[in-house]
Write a protein that holds these residues in place. Structure first.
Motif, PDB file in Angstrom:
ATOM      1  N   TYR A  11       0.831  -1.207   0.000  1.00 21.21           N
ATOM      2  CA  TYR A  11       0.000   0.000   0.000  1.00 21.21           C
ATOM      3  C   TYR A  11       0.867   1.260   0.000  1.00 21.21           C
ATOM      4  N   VAL A  12       1.902   1.237   0.822  1.00 25.51           N
ATOM      5  CA  VAL A  12       2.778   2.417   0.916  1.00 25.51           C
ATOM      6  C   VAL A  12       3.491   2.665  -0.413  1.00 25.51           C
ATOM      7  N   LYS A  13       3.990   1.602  -1.038  1.00 33.40           N
ATOM      8  CA  LYS A  13       4.681   1.766  -2.319  1.00 33.40           C
ATOM      9  C   LYS A  13       3.721   2.295  -3.392  1.00 33.40           C
ATOM     10  N   THR A  14       2.484   1.799  -3.359  1.00 28.27           N
ATOM     11  CA  THR A  14       1.500   2.293  -4.325  1.00 28.27           C
ATOM     12  C   THR A  14       1.236   3.779  -4.121  1.00 28.27           C
ATOM     13  N   GLN A  60       3.257   5.911  -2.711  1.00 27.43           N
ATOM     14  CA  GLN A  60       4.465   6.658  -3.087  1.00 27.43           C
ATOM     15  C   GLN A  60       4.593   6.773  -4.597  1.00 27.43           C
ATOM     16  N   ALA A  61       4.268   5.696  -5.331  1.00 27.39           N
ATOM     17  CA  ALA A  61       4.338   5.753  -6.793  1.00 27.39           C
ATOM     18  C   ALA A  61       3.335   6.766  -7.341  1.00 27.39           C
ATOM     19  N   SER A  62       2.129   6.806  -6.768  1.00 21.54           N
ATOM     20  CA  SER A  62       1.142   7.786  -7.214  1.00 21.54           C
ATOM     21  C   SER A  62       1.606   9.204  -6.922  1.00 21.54           C
ATOM     22  N   GLY A  63       2.214   9.402  -5.764  1.00 21.62           N
ATOM     23  CA  GLY A  63       2.728  10.730  -5.440  1.00 21.62           C
ATOM     24  C   GLY A  63       3.844  11.163  -6.380  1.00 21.62           C
ATOM     25  N   LYS A  64       4.717  10.217  -6.698  1.00 26.92           N
ATOM     26  CA  LYS A  64       5.789  10.553  -7.630  1.00 26.92           C
ATOM     27  C   LYS A  64       5.241  10.851  -9.022  1.00 26.92           C
ATOM     28  N   ALA A  65       4.183  10.126  -9.430  1.00 29.01           N
ATOM     29  CA  ALA A  65       3.566  10.418 -10.725  1.00 29.01           C
ATOM     30  C   ALA A  65       2.981  11.818 -10.740  1.00 29.01           C
ATOM     31  N   LEU A  66       2.371  12.215  -9.615  1.00 32.52           N
ATOM     32  CA  LEU A  66       1.831  13.572  -9.538  1.00 32.52           C
ATOM     33  C   LEU A  66       2.951  14.596  -9.584  1.00 32.52           C
ATOM     34  N   VAL A  67       4.039  14.345  -8.890  1.00 31.96           N
ATOM     35  CA  VAL A  67       5.182  15.266  -8.935  1.00 31.96           C
ATOM     36  C   VAL A  67       5.749  15.333 -10.346  1.00 31.96           C
ATOM     37  N   SER A  68       5.809  14.185 -11.032  1.00 32.28           N
ATOM     38  CA  SER A  68       6.303  14.186 -12.415  1.00 32.28           C
ATOM     39  C   SER A  68       5.410  15.020 -13.312  1.00 32.28           C
ATOM     40  N   LEU A  69       4.087  14.908 -13.113  1.00 34.88           N
ATOM     41  CA  LEU A  69       3.164  15.726 -13.902  1.00 34.88           C
ATOM     42  C   LEU A  69       3.370  17.209 -13.608  1.00 34.88           C
ATOM     43  N   ILE A  70       3.545  17.547 -12.366  1.00 34.77           N
ATOM     44  CA  ILE A  70       3.807  18.949 -12.004  1.00 34.77           C
ATOM     45  C   ILE A  70       5.104  19.429 -12.643  1.00 34.77           C
ATOM     46  N   ASN A  71       6.103  18.560 -12.638  1.00 34.09           N
ATOM     47  CA  ASN A  71       7.381  18.948 -13.248  1.00 34.09           C
ATOM     48  C   ASN A  71       7.230  19.235 -14.736  1.00 34.09           C
ATOM     49  N   GLU A  72       6.399  18.431 -15.433  1.00 32.44           N
ATOM     50  CA  GLU A  72       6.187  18.675 -16.858  1.00 32.44           C
ATOM     51  C   GLU A  72       5.526  20.034 -17.095  1.00 32.44           C
ATOM     52  N   VAL A  73       4.503  20.319 -16.309  1.00 29.03           N
ATOM     53  CA  VAL A  73       3.826  21.610 -16.455  1.00 29.03           C
ATOM     54  C   VAL A  73       4.784  22.760 -16.139  1.00 29.03           C
ATOM     55  N   LEU A  74       5.584  22.583 -15.124  1.00 32.56           N
ATOM     56  CA  LEU A  74       6.521  23.634 -14.741  1.00 32.56           C
ATOM     57  C   LEU A  74       7.637  23.780 -15.773  1.00 32.56           C
ATOM     58  N   ASP A  75       8.043  22.656 -16.360  1.00 30.14           N
ATOM     59  CA  ASP A  75       9.037  22.750 -17.435  1.00 30.14           C
ATOM     60  C   ASP A  75       8.492  23.562 -18.598  1.00 30.14           C
ATOM     61  N   GLN A  76       7.226  23.313 -18.959  1.00 25.88           N
ATOM     62  CA  GLN A  76       6.619  24.083 -20.044  1.00 25.88           C
ATOM     63  C   GLN A  76       6.568  25.566 -19.694  1.00 25.88           C
ATOM     64  N   ALA A  77       6.193  25.885 -18.466  1.00 30.09           N
ATOM     65  CA  ALA A  77       6.156  27.286 -18.044  1.00 30.09           C
ATOM     66  C   ALA A  77       7.547  27.887 -18.005  1.00 30.09           C
ATOM     67  N   LYS A  78       8.506  27.098 -17.603  1.00 30.09           N
ATOM     68  CA  LYS A  78       9.883  27.588 -17.546  1.00 30.09           C
ATOM     69  C   LYS A  78      10.415  27.872 -18.940  1.00 30.09           C
ATOM     70  N   ILE A  79      10.044  27.026 -19.900  1.00 27.82           N
ATOM     71  CA  ILE A  79      10.466  27.240 -21.286  1.00 27.82           C
ATOM     72  C   ILE A  79       9.819  28.496 -21.837  1.00 27.82           C
ATOM     73  N   GLU A  80       8.529  28.667 -21.582  1.00 28.50           N
ATOM     74  CA  GLU A  80       7.829  29.847 -22.092  1.00 28.50           C
ATOM     75  C   GLU A  80       8.382  31.131 -21.491  1.00 28.50           C
ATOM     76  N   SER A  81       8.805  31.087 -20.246  1.00 27.54           N
ATOM     77  CA  SER A  81       9.358  32.286 -19.611  1.00 27.54           C
ATOM     78  C   SER A  81      10.809  32.520 -19.970  1.00 27.54           C
ATOM     79  N   GLY A  82      11.413  31.592 -20.712  1.00 35.51           N
ATOM     80  CA  GLY A  82      12.798  31.760 -21.135  1.00 35.51           C
ATOM     81  C   GLY A  82      13.809  31.567 -20.027  1.00 35.51           C
ATOM     82  N   LYS A  83      13.441  30.867 -18.980  1.00 32.48           N
ATOM     83  CA  LYS A  83      14.343  30.688 -17.848  1.00 32.48           C
ATOM     84  C   LYS A  83      14.986  29.312 -17.810  1.00 32.48           C
TER      85      LYS A  83
END
Length: 1054
Positions: free
Chosen positions: A480-483, A485-508
């Motif tokens: 249960y804990v690993k599941t 944790q995996a879901s949390g990491k997937a959510l963090v990965s999704l956030i990272n993708e969105v933030l990468d897109q925003a970071k690219i658009e801002s030129g940073k």
């Protein structure tokens, strides 16, 4: 002021306005284009005019020009300064004045030409009339000499009336302008009687009516009265037949003739009478009189001498009207003018000798006539018969000029109107740009805040889950804990993708430049998707050309992100077949001919679980899209397939341009959807997000990252065939150090390179050349020489013939299943030669992780070791070590070190954790305490500044970036200023080192600790004085890399 002066004033004023407007127009066009480019739009509207405006501006101000200077100029420009309507009115008035001036000028030129033509024609007629009169006058003079010689010089006279009449009649053609010639002899009164006897007639007087030279009487008196007694007489003795009626008439009896005779004998020249009506004719004429002398007189003879020598007078009658008529007949083709001849001796009352009398109220020309008599003045007057034609040329030219002026005015007015609109649009655009920039900043700040607010609790969740996993849990709880944790990491990965897109658009977004091993990086990517590919039963392989350097310099993390995104998409949309990742230098690819995948000549049966008739020479036997189509539209390639950009050519010594392709046999992308696959948040099919998941920004991020790497990305896809994504990236060539320190290649190879495998030889049996090349590539990385055989019989023949040096026999499961009988026969033969057979290790390469019935049967019959695909060097090395019974030497590599290494590094260290979130403080403190560190916590930047004021006991500080009152950057700056001041005072001896714990140089390592991956960049950390950067939640590998760097340095210095 004259007309030209007014015109010049208007032109000057218009020029000044045009100069101002051209400046406005140029600035507007340039800034309009610049603004378009700034806003990321395509330059339009003016099109080529915008480029020409920029080029013109460069010429004027030079190449070193900046857009903000031009923007400043146009911002300072007021719309009221553009004199649109005022300039249009002035321009129109100037055009009208110019048109009138052109009409006047062209018409005056036409009139002047008409005048000159009239003058030329009149002068021509005057000259011809005068020339012909002179000819006749000279002939009359010659007659006077003739009479003087042969009549008075001979005794008896050689000339009589008959002879004279006949001669003058025959020579009349030499006097075309005379109507008759007569000779009057000078007779004194004493000689009269004798003279009349000799000639048989009396001297008569001229008719009294004839005394008026211009008498209109047309009658002719046949009988004349006898001349009264005079001092002398001048009776006509010889006359041309046309003038026979004047014989015996005394020419001195007429007033006009008397004056002519007296002037002629006194001057010795020919003299003319005033115009008079000729006898018998109805025309006006004049008489030319010459004196006949008894002897030749010198040119300077006195009048008295000439009078005394005078013997007679010869006169020629000139019919002026006949004279002019003959002249005009000679010019019959030019009778476009009226000609009048006047005697202007009396200027107040000129006498018309020929033509119509007209007053000088129209265009005419007067040419003087010189008939040899200085006392008589004559002139010829000419005028055109027709009035001047309408000045069409002047009218059309002036109207044409006015039309051009109006058109130019319309165009310029339209341009100025456009300028006003462009200026207004520019101001609006700049305002919108400022708003957009402000919105972009607000968006970045919003994303930073939201990411921080989301990642902060996620950090607590993941951290607590990790701490929970370190406790005693049963198998169900741990699952249960690993599941979770995996879901949390997937959510963090999704956030990272969105933030990468925003970071690219801002030129940073910035790329790193570190050394890395590309082959190891691909092994990591393959390992990441190993389980998914095995579960689906699809081939997953990676291949790197031998021409790719072992060490590259670039950003391995972003390169891994690009390849991972592409492979992840392929895994999602591929249900059968294969996924093939290949890396080659451009120099190797550009010379390859275009190939078409064809079925193999030998049939291998079913190539899929569903079955197929043909097997293709690809990784899995499925047809694939031609790879070349995925890069043939790259801008960096010209029509011949070579790169144009010289700075990125792969044959340079410092850089290499790599071509990375990800080939799959998935469902493919429809043609109409291929254009939008790189658009953020767009997918080829809206249903795919529900079936396969995903946000649709992975490819968009990959494209932006490729652009940052000076590369391009493209795709080639066919529906139900598959897709091939290809991108290029430029990297610097790395140089491995001699001692191997910090060499990624050497550190990675320590994990799997076995001395026992060096110089070994393996037989690879695989009918597919692509798959065999991949297997050979991985074996060569371990130092094993590989020989490829296309079928099992060739491989078994090598062993049966006893070829030396063969240690390994690697066969693909597909080939083994097809050649079962042949392999069974070999097994029987093997039993007979057991000694040779035992020296060779047999391996079976399999794709599916689930054991099949066929594989189980082979494993029972044959001594085969199964190696599961995808192949990686580390996995092959571990398998070979296990089969050969060799213990692995050395450690397990960098990736297995962090836990033990972190404990050895952090054990006993005093760490200060600064964070305003209590949960994050617990998570960070718990993670660090797990490695044996002594941790103290504080919740604000101000408290951290006070705690870290020297002297203190802390070895390092983990500082949160975003905190209220004082953020981590400001706190770090204050700490560095405080440390620098104390160090400086210790160096100067103002402070004692004993007071500060015997430390002469204070610098506590501070690591930025934040969940915001946009706000906290390496550059921001460096500027504030921080030593490193870790993201929340902690990753053991990243934490190890950061703390090992400065703690090892500190231990070395100590």
């Amino acid at each position: 002021m004259s007309f030209l002066g007014v015109l010049w004033v208007y032109i000057t004023m218009v020029g000044l306005h045009l100069r101002k407007c051209l400046r406005v127009l140029c600035l507007s066009i340039v800034n309009w284009n610049l603004a378009k480019e700034i806003m990321g739009q395509k330059v339009g509207g003016f099109g080529g005019a915008g480029k020409l405006g920029i080029k013109w501006w460069k010429r004027v101000v030079g190449e070193d020009w900046k857009s903000h200077h031009i923007s400043k100029s146009i911002r300072s420009l007021k719309l009221e300064e553009v004199p649109g309507k005022k300039l249009l009115v002035m321009w129109t008035m100037s055009g009208m004045l110019g048109s009138l001036w052109i009409f006047w000028y062209i018409n005056s030129l036409a009139l002047q030409g008409r005048k000159e033509m009239l003058a030329n024609m009149c002068d021509e007629r005057a000259r011809m009339l005068q020339d012909q009169f002179n000819v006749s006058m000279n002939h009359v003079h010659s007659l006077a000499i003739l009479v003087s010689t042969f009549h008075h010089g001979k005794s008896p006279s050689a000339i009589d009336q008959k002879t004279f009449a006949k001669y003058t009649e025959k020579s009349a053609f030499e006097r075309p302008l005379t109507s008759g010639v007569a000779y009057a002899q000078r007779v004194l009164h004493a000689e009269r009687e004798q003279f009349e006897k000799e000639h048989g007639w009396t001297i008569k007087v001229m008719d009294e009516k004839k005394q008026n030279p211009v008498s209109e009487d047309k009658s002719f008196a046949e009988v004349h009265e006898t001349s009264p007694i005079q001092e002398e007489y001048a009776p006509v003795v010889f006359a041309q037949d046309t003038l026979a009626h004047v014989v015996s008439i005394d020419m001195l009896s007429g007033k006009e003739d008397r004056d002519n005779i007296l002037r002629a004998r006194a001057s010795g020249r020919g003299v003319l009478t005033a115009p008079f009506g000729l006898l018998k004719s109805r025309r006006l004429g004049v008489i030319l009189t010459f004196a006949a002398y008894s002897k030749e007189l010198p040119s300077n003879a006195t009048p008295q001498e000439r009078i005394e020598a005078t013997k007679g007078y010869i006169g020629g009658i000139f019919d002026v009207e006949s004279l002019v008529d003959k002249l005009l007949k000679q010019l019959a083709s030019k009778q476009a003018i009226y000609v009048s001849v006047y005697d202007t001796t009396n200027t107040s009352d000129p006498i018309s000798m020929y033509g119509l009398h007209f007053v000088n109220n129209g265009p005419h020309h007067i040419s003087p006539l010189h008939f040899g008599d200085p006392l008589r003045k004559h002139e010829i007057r000419c005028r055109f018969k027709q009035k001047p034609s309408f000045p069409w040329l002047a009218m059309t030219s002036s109207l044409g000029f006015l039309l051009i002026i109006l058109l130019i005015g319309h165009v310029v007015h339209a341009a100025f109107t456009r300028v006003v609109k462009v200026v207004r649009d520019f101001h609006e655009m700049m305002e919108l740009k400022a708003r957009a920039e402000a919105a972009d900043i607000a968006k970045s700040q919003f994303l930073a805040t939201v990411s921080h607010e989301i990642r902060t609790p996620m950090n607590g969740v993941l951290g607590m889950l990790q701490m929970l996993m370190d406790t005693d849990l049963d198998e169900t709880q741990l699952d249960y804990v690993k599941t979770a944790q995996a879901s949390g990491k997937a959510l963090v990965s999704l956030i990272n993708e969105v933030l990468d897109q925003a970071k690219i658009e801002s030129g940073k977004l910035e790329l790193e430049a570190v050394q890395f091993d590309l082959r190891s990086l691909l092994d990591d990517v393959v390992s990441l998707f190993c389980g998914k590919s095995q579960d689906k039963g699809i081939e997953l392989a990676a291949y790197v050309s031998d021409k790719v350097p072992d060490i590259l310099i670039g950003d391995p993390g972003r390169l891994r992100q690009i390849i991972t995104n592409l492979v992840d998409n392929s895994i999602k949309f591929t249900e059968k077949g294969h996924i093939f990742v290949s890396v080659q230098p451009f120099d190797e690819v550009k010379n390859l001919p275009q190939t078409v995948t064809k079925p193999l000549s030998r049939q291998f049966g079913d190539c899929t679980r569903n079955g197929c008739n043909n097997s293709y020479d690809t990784l899995s036997g499925f047809p694939v899209v031609e790879r070349r189509r995925s890069w043939e539209k790259f801008k960096s390639f010209n029509m011949d397939g070579f790169m144009n950009n010289q700075s990125l050519k792969s044959n340079t010594s410092d850089f290499i341009n790599l071509l990375v392709s990800v080939e799959d046999t998935g469902i493919g992308i429809p043609l109409e959807a291929q254009a939008r696959v790189f658009t953020p948040f767009m997918q080829a099919d809206s249903s795919t997000s529900r079936i396969h998941g995903g946000t649709g920004i992975g490819l968009s991020i990959s494209k932006c990252l490729v652009d940052l790497m000076n590369g391009e990305i493209g795709l080639a896809s066919e529906y139900h065939i598959g897709s091939t994504f290809t991108f290029t990236a430029v990297f610097a060539r790395g140089k491995a150090k001699l001692n191997g320190a910090n060499d990624p290649k050497q550190q990675y190879r320590q994990d799997y390179v076995m001395p026992e495998l060096q110089r070994s030889t393996a037989v690879v049996v695989d009918p597919r050349s692509v798959r065999a090349k991949v297997t050979k590539y991985h074996l060569q990385r371990l130092g094993i020489q590989a020989e490829i055989c296309s079928d099992l019989s060739q491989g078994l023949a090598k062993i049966r013939h006893g070829e030396k040096g063969i240690n390994l026999f690697v066969v693909d499961e597909e080939e083994l299943v097809k050649q079962d009988r042949l392999f069974s026969a070999f097994s029987i033969d093997k039993a007979r030669k057991n000694a040779v057979f035992n020296q060779i290790k047999f391996f079976l390469l399999s794709t599916s992780v689930a054991p099949t019935k066929t594989r189980a049967q082979f494993l029972k019959k044959y001594p085969l070791t199964v190696i599961m695909k995808p192949l990686r060097a580390s996995m092959l090395s571990a398998c070979f070590q296990r089969v050969m019974g060799v213990q692995k030497k050395g450690n397990c590599g960098h990736r297995d070190l962090p836990l033990s290494s972190l404990k050895s590094i952090l054990h006993g260290k005093w760490i200060l954790v600064v964070d305003d979130n209590a949960v994050n403080l617990r998570v960070a403190a718990g993670a660090l305490k797990k490695y044996g560190a002594n941790v103290e916590c504080t919740e604000s930047g101000k408290d951290a500044v006070m705690v870290l004021k020297p002297p203190h006991k802390f070895d390092a500080c983990f500082m949160d970036v975003q905190m209220p009152e004082m953020d981590g950057f400001e706190a770090t700056r204050r700490i560095r200023v405080m440390e620098a001041d104390i160090n400086d005072r210790i160096q100067r001896g103002e402070l004692s080192a004993e007071t500060y714990g015997h430390v002469t140089y204070w610098h506590v390592p501070i690591l930025a600790m934040t969940a915001d991956v946009i706000y906290a960049t390496h550059e921001d950390c460096r500027r504030s004085g921080m030593d490193g950067y870790v993201s929340k939640p902690f990753e053991e590998s990243q934490l190890y890399e950061e703390v090992a760097r400065f703690f090892e340095t500190n231990s070395t210095s100590d």
